[in-house]
Design a protein around this motif. Sequence first.
Motif, PDB file in Angstrom:
ATOM      1  N   UNK A  19     -11.486  27.306  26.114  1.00 16.55           N
ATOM      2  CA  UNK A  19     -10.823  27.817  27.322  1.00 16.55           C
ATOM      3  C   UNK A  19     -10.900  26.812  28.458  1.00 16.55           C
ATOM      4  N   UNK A  20      -9.905  26.833  29.313  1.00 13.85           N
ATOM      5  CA  UNK A  20      -9.907  25.938  30.471  1.00 13.85           C
ATOM      6  C   UNK A  20     -10.689  26.532  31.628  1.00 13.85           C
ATOM      7  N   UNK A  21     -11.047  27.804  31.552  1.00  9.71           N
ATOM      8  CA  UNK A  21     -11.820  28.466  32.601  1.00  9.71           C
ATOM      9  C   UNK A  21     -13.307  28.459  32.226  1.00  9.71           C
ATOM     10  N   UNK A  22     -14.223  28.609  33.210  1.00  5.66           N
ATOM     11  CA  UNK A  22     -15.653  28.635  32.901  1.00  5.66           C
ATOM     12  C   UNK A  22     -15.998  29.838  32.031  1.00  5.66           C
ATOM     13  N   UNK A  23     -16.512  29.585  30.830  1.00  6.90           N
ATOM     14  CA  UNK A  23     -16.848  30.681  29.924  1.00  6.90           C
ATOM     15  C   UNK A  23     -17.863  30.218  28.898  1.00  6.90           C
ATOM     16  N   UNK A 439     -27.549  30.330  41.648  1.00  6.24           N
ATOM     17  CA  UNK A 439     -28.223  29.815  40.455  1.00  6.24           C
ATOM     18  C   UNK A 439     -28.151  30.839  39.321  1.00  6.24           C
ATOM     19  N   UNK A 440     -28.063  32.119  39.684  1.00  7.29           N
ATOM     20  CA  UNK A 440     -28.067  33.191  38.683  1.00  7.29           C
ATOM     21  C   UNK A 440     -26.687  33.750  38.380  1.00  7.29           C
ATOM     22  N   UNK A 441     -25.793  33.728  39.357  1.00  7.24           N
ATOM     23  CA  UNK A 441     -24.471  34.326  39.169  1.00  7.24           C
ATOM     24  C   UNK A 441     -23.814  33.749  37.915  1.00  7.24           C
ATOM     25  N   UNK A 442     -23.481  34.581  36.921  1.00  3.34           N
ATOM     26  CA  UNK A 442     -23.011  34.061  35.626  1.00  3.34           C
ATOM     27  C   UNK A 442     -21.828  33.108  35.714  1.00  3.34           C
ATOM     28  N   UNK A 443     -20.825  33.449  36.507  1.00  7.73           N
ATOM     29  CA  UNK A 443     -19.643  32.588  36.585  1.00  7.73           C
ATOM     30  C   UNK A 443     -19.973  31.260  37.256  1.00  7.73           C
ATOM     31  N   UNK A 448     -21.184  25.455  37.248  1.00  6.19           N
ATOM     32  CA  UNK A 448     -22.052  24.430  37.813  1.00  6.19           C
ATOM     33  C   UNK A 448     -22.800  23.651  36.738  1.00  6.19           C
ATOM     34  N   UNK A 449     -23.499  24.356  35.867  1.00  6.36           N
ATOM     35  CA  UNK A 449     -24.422  23.700  34.940  1.00  6.36           C
ATOM     36  C   UNK A 449     -23.813  23.445  33.560  1.00  6.36           C
ATOM     37  N   UNK A 450     -22.737  24.159  33.233  1.00  2.00           N
ATOM     38  CA  UNK A 450     -22.085  23.947  31.950  1.00  2.00           C
ATOM     39  C   UNK A 450     -20.985  22.904  31.999  1.00  2.00           C
ATOM     40  N   UNK A 451     -20.721  22.368  33.191  1.00  2.00           N
ATOM     41  CA  UNK A 451     -19.661  21.370  33.371  1.00  2.00           C
ATOM     42  C   UNK A 451     -19.944  20.120  32.537  1.00  2.00           C
TER      43      UNK A 451
END
Length: 470
Positions: A19-23, A439-443, A448-451
Motif C-alpha cells: 500500500x502507498x499509505x502507512x499500514x 510515539x504511540x498513535x498507531x498511524x 514515522x518509524x516504519x518509513x
Amino acid sequence: MVSREGPGTVPSQRPLTMPTYPSNCLQFAKTIEGTLPTLPKPTSGSLGLNILVVGAGLGGLVTAIALTQAGHKATIYEQTAVLGEVGAGIQIPSNSARILFKLGLESYLKPYVTTPESISFRRWQNGKVIGKTRLIPDFVNNFHAPYYVVHRADFHSALYQKAQDMGIQIRLGARVVDYDSALGSITLEDGTRYTGDLIVAVDGIKSVARNVILDGEKMLFRNPGFAAYRAVVDVNRMRNDPDVSWILERPGLNIWIGDSRHVMTYTIGAGKAFNMVLSHPDTSDPATWDVQTALQAMKIEFLGWDPVLTKIIGMVEKTIKWPLVSGSLLNRWTRGKLVILGDAAHAMLPYMSQGAAMAVEDGVALARSLSYMQSQEQLTEALAIFEKVRILRAGQMQEASLLNGQLWHFADGPMQEARDAAMEPEVEGLSFSHSPNQWSDPATQMWCYGYEAEREIDQAWAEWRGLRKE
C-alpha cells in the motif's frame, strides 16, 4: 513481481501490492519470500561520482558513509580544526537505527548506546504517568530496529571511526566560503578551490550553501517562542538519594509535561549520566542571555513541579541555554551540482526527536537516487527525485514536531484533561486506535518509524520512468 493474471484469476491468488499509505497490514507477509512485489533496484556503483561533502557533523558523516558504500568517492570538508560535537543526549529512533545498522554501524554504536524500555509521559505536578509507549519489544518487532539514546559526542565518534575505517578522507580546518553550483566547486577561506561531480552541503542551520540554493534569498525561521536548557546529572549522586534513585532502576525516557513547559530525561553514556532537556517559553534575544545566571533561571522556571523532578534539577551544576527554532518549508534543496541536507534544509524543533534521524534518511536517500544514474547527464533527474521525496518527508516531520509543542504544553483545563484521558488506555495496557502521544498513535507510529527512505526513492524512480514511457 509483475501481475500477469488473466480475466479468470481468482482475486485471492493475485500478488499482494504494497500500500502507498502507512499500514502494517502486510507485515506478516514479509517473512514469506515472494509474497510481496519488489520494485526495480538500481545497479549499485554503476556510475561512481567524485562528491564533495561539506560538514563533518552527524549528517555529513552518515552521508559520506552511504555515498562511499554506493560506489562513489566522498571527501569531507570540515571548518573546525578539531572534530567534536557540542551538546549532550540525542535519540536514535528506530527509523534511523535501522539505516545505521544497514550501513554497518551496529558494532560501532553498541559500546555507547542505552536501549530504553519505554517512554513515559508524566504529569507536571506530581509525576503521575499519563502516557506510555512501550519500546521493548514493540519497536524492534514492528520496525526491525531498537530505539536508542546516546551522548551526541559518542554518536559522532562512532560515525567518525566508521568513516576512517572506510578510508574516507576528512579535511579539517577547511571552511567553505563560496560555492559554484554550475561548476560543482567550493572555495575555502584560504582561496583554495576544489571541484567535483557533486557538492553535498550538510553545513547546518547557518548554511552558506542554502543561500546559493535560494539565489540569495534568506530562509525564514519560525520562532515558536521556546528555548531549552540542556544539562547532565551524575547518576551516582542520584543513586545515593532514595527520593530519585528509582528512576534509574530501568532504562527509559521520562517526559514531564505542563503549561508551556516540559522536561525530557534519559540516561546516556551507557547509563553513566542522566540527560535533561528543559523546554520553556522564551522570546528574548539570545544575545542577551547570561551564562552566569542560567542555572538559577532554569530552577525558577520549574518551581512547583513534581518534587522528584525539582530535586533532580537541584542536582544540576551547570547548564547551557539553547534557542529553539524551526526552518520554514523550502521549495528546493538543489541547484545545478549543489544539494543541501540535514539542518541546512529542514531545521526542526526537537519535539519529535527526529532532527538527526532526518539527516540520516537524507544521506541514504541521496545515495540511493544517485545509484540509478547511468550517465552524468542524469544528475539533474537524480537530484530532482531525491528533492521531491525528501522535501515531503522532512516537511511533514517539521509539522509533527511543531504539533508536539502544542500537545505537550496545554495548561490545566479541558484540553489537558481530554488529552490525558485519551492516553489512559496505553498506560493501562489496553488496546487503542489513536493517541495524542505521537510515539504511540498507531498511524503516526507507522508513518514515522516504519518509513523506508530507500523504498520511497525506488518508488519515485519507478513513477518517473513510468511517466517517461507514457
